[in-house]
Design a protein around this motif. Sequence first.
Motif, PDB file in Angstrom:
ATOM      1  N   GLY A  31      -5.894  -4.960   6.425  1.00 20.92           N
ATOM      2  CA  GLY A  31      -6.602  -6.225   6.603  1.00 20.92           C
ATOM      3  C   GLY A  31      -6.092  -7.233   5.594  1.00 20.92           C
ATOM      4  N   SER A  32      -6.844  -8.299   5.402  1.00 22.55           N
ATOM      5  CA  SER A  32      -6.406  -9.359   4.498  1.00 22.55           C
ATOM      6  C   SER A  32      -6.191  -8.851   3.085  1.00 22.55           C
ATOM      7  CB  SER A  32      -7.443 -10.492   4.472  1.00 22.55           C
ATOM      8  OG  SER A  32      -7.617 -11.042   5.754  1.00 22.55           O
ATOM      9  N   ASN A  33      -7.068  -7.963   2.605  1.00 26.39           N
ATOM     10  CA  ASN A  33      -6.970  -7.485   1.233  1.00 26.39           C
ATOM     11  C   ASN A  33      -5.975  -6.349   1.052  1.00 26.39           C
ATOM     12  OD1 ASN A  33      -9.112  -9.115  -0.231  1.00 26.39           O
ATOM     13  ND2 ASN A  33     -10.203  -8.400   1.575  1.00 26.39           N
ATOM     14  N   GLY A  34      -5.410  -5.875   2.148  1.00 22.96           N
ATOM     15  CA  GLY A  34      -4.318  -4.910   2.072  1.00 22.96           C
ATOM     16  C   GLY A  34      -2.964  -5.583   1.995  1.00 22.96           C
ATOM     17  N   GLU A  35      -2.966  -6.912   1.757  1.00 18.27           N
ATOM     18  CA  GLU A  35      -1.732  -7.704   1.692  1.00 18.27           C
ATOM     19  C   GLU A  35      -0.862  -7.497   2.938  1.00 18.27           C
ATOM     20  OE1 GLU A  35      -0.344  -8.174  -2.719  1.00 18.27           O
ATOM     21  OE2 GLU A  35      -1.215  -6.162  -2.504  1.00 18.27           O
ATOM     22  N   TYR A  36      -1.549  -7.369   4.055  1.00 17.30           N
ATOM     23  CA  TYR A  36      -0.899  -7.101   5.344  1.00 17.30           C
ATOM     24  C   TYR A  36       0.268  -8.033   5.653  1.00 17.30           C
ATOM     25  CZ  TYR A  36      -0.651  -6.985  10.521  1.00 17.30           C
ATOM     26  OH  TYR A  36      -0.228  -6.926  11.822  1.00 17.30           O
ATOM     27  N   PRO A  37       0.154  -9.360   5.429  1.00 15.93           N
ATOM     28  CA  PRO A  37       1.273 -10.242   5.796  1.00 15.93           C
ATOM     29  C   PRO A  37       2.538  -9.995   4.991  1.00 15.93           C
ATOM     30  CG  PRO A  37      -0.754 -11.498   5.474  1.00 15.93           C
ATOM     31  CD  PRO A  37      -0.994 -10.135   4.931  1.00 15.93           C
ATOM     32  N   TYR A  38       2.417  -9.325   3.833  1.00 12.90           N
ATOM     33  CA  TYR A  38       3.556  -9.150   2.936  1.00 12.90           C
ATOM     34  C   TYR A  38       4.250  -7.808   3.084  1.00 12.90           C
ATOM     35  CZ  TYR A  38       1.731 -13.266   0.476  1.00 12.90           C
ATOM     36  OH  TYR A  38       1.299 -14.523   0.148  1.00 12.90           O
ATOM     37  N   LEU A  39       3.752  -6.961   3.973  1.00 14.40           N
ATOM     38  CA  LEU A  39       4.353  -5.651   4.188  1.00 14.40           C
ATOM     39  C   LEU A  39       5.266  -5.667   5.406  1.00 14.40           C
ATOM     40  CD1 LEU A  39       2.060  -4.931   2.204  1.00 14.40           C
ATOM     41  CD2 LEU A  39       1.708  -2.818   3.485  1.00 14.40           C
ATOM     42  N   THR A  40       6.298  -4.848   5.365  1.00 19.00           N
ATOM     43  CA  THR A  40       7.132  -4.679   6.547  1.00 19.00           C
ATOM     44  C   THR A  40       6.360  -3.865   7.583  1.00 19.00           C
ATOM     45  OG1 THR A  40       8.111  -2.583   5.825  1.00 19.00           O
ATOM     46  CG2 THR A  40       9.180  -4.629   5.073  1.00 19.00           C
ATOM     47  N   GLU A  41       6.822  -3.886   8.816  1.00 19.18           N
ATOM     48  CA  GLU A  41       6.150  -3.107   9.856  1.00 19.18           C
ATOM     49  C   GLU A  41       6.163  -1.625   9.508  1.00 19.18           C
ATOM     50  OE1 GLU A  41       7.505  -1.921  14.162  1.00 19.18           O
ATOM     51  OE2 GLU A  41       6.551  -3.915  14.255  1.00 19.18           O
ATOM     52  N   GLU A  42       7.274  -1.149   8.958  1.00 22.80           N
ATOM     53  CA  GLU A  42       7.363   0.265   8.601  1.00 22.80           C
ATOM     54  C   GLU A  42       6.334   0.618   7.527  1.00 22.80           C
ATOM     55  OE1 GLU A  42       9.901  -1.840   8.791  1.00 22.80           O
ATOM     56  OE2 GLU A  42      10.872  -1.055  10.616  1.00 22.80           O
ATOM     57  N   GLU A  43       6.163  -0.265   6.549  1.00 26.38           N
ATOM     58  CA  GLU A  43       5.171  -0.034   5.502  1.00 26.38           C
ATOM     59  C   GLU A  43       3.764  -0.032   6.077  1.00 26.38           C
ATOM     60  OE1 GLU A  43       7.091  -1.883   1.435  1.00 26.38           O
ATOM     61  OE2 GLU A  43       6.364  -3.271   2.971  1.00 26.38           O
ATOM     62  N   ARG A  44       3.473  -0.963   6.964  1.00 25.90           N
ATOM     63  CA  ARG A  44       2.144  -1.049   7.559  1.00 25.90           C
ATOM     64  C   ARG A  44       1.775   0.252   8.268  1.00 25.90           C
ATOM     65  NH1 ARG A  44       2.831  -6.998  10.473  1.00 25.90           N
ATOM     66  NH2 ARG A  44       2.928  -8.240   8.558  1.00 25.90           N
ATOM     67  N   VAL A  45       2.700   0.766   9.048  1.00 21.99           N
ATOM     68  CA  VAL A  45       2.437   1.992   9.800  1.00 21.99           C
ATOM     69  C   VAL A  45       2.333   3.184   8.860  1.00 21.99           C
ATOM     70  CG1 VAL A  45       3.326   3.556  11.571  1.00 21.99           C
ATOM     71  CG2 VAL A  45       3.532   1.073  11.888  1.00 21.99           C
TER      72      VAL A  45
END
Length: 282
Positions: A31-45
């Motif tokens: 979510g917003s506090n997981g710094e989602y916009p700053y992670l690559t797709e691979e990191e998010r998954v």
Amino acid sequence: MRLLMEGFCRKQPQSMMIPTPCFTVGLVVQGSNGEYPYLTEEERVEVVKRVRRSMPANKLLIAGSGCESTRATLELTAKMSAAGADAVLVVTPCFYKGKMDSQALLQHFNKVADDSAVPVILYSVPANTGLELPLDAVVRLSEHPNIVGLKDSGGDITRMGLMIHKTKGQDFQVLAGSAGFLMAAYCVGAVGGVCALANVLGVPLCDLERLCMSGHWDQARELQRRLIEPNAAVTRRLGVPALKQAMDWFGFHGGVCRSPLRPLEPEQMQQLRQDFASNGWL
């Protein structure tokens, strides 16, 4: 659905029903506090995979999968589902916000919900996106069988109450997106919250939910007042760096922010400590 950390809260669809006393039923990841916009797709998954492995099987895992394009959102939603997410949190696309009218957003969210293997939760966070999900769009989207709710971080309680009234009869949950107005949200019929402050003060937030649901309004009011300043500090005023710093103070691992976010300046750190200490939390 009850309190989820980012942080999710109380009545659940039958497909997600878990018999539980009053405590956090799951986590919102990316979510917003997981710094989602700053992670690559691979990191998010990868984050979602690791959290799923670490969580008890009876805890809900909600994963952010909203992207600017519908195609990218569809692809990431499928990957989050495969990684173990029980539902996805889909933020409003906003880069071309002037074109994101009700029709564009209806097309986007309906397509995502049509194709998603897991339930979809809408996410309206105008402080970050500059775009509030229109009320008429929410009402129409609530009729979709795979759209189960909305996290509303706007803080307009009148709008939230009207939204709850307009979606009555649908299997649709409205969740407060901030601890700063959690009690007010319960008063107008919200079923819970996804709260950043739950990362730090999870137990008091669950206590607030219990007090509201049991009708102990005087105690609930006092507790809510003590949460307002700390919540404002770690959300709108100082943001993610403050949340991470507070987590360190409370014995968790907040860690460093990803650039371009910067750590707090000394005077900001002092004010943050004061916001917690003056309300009895430190």
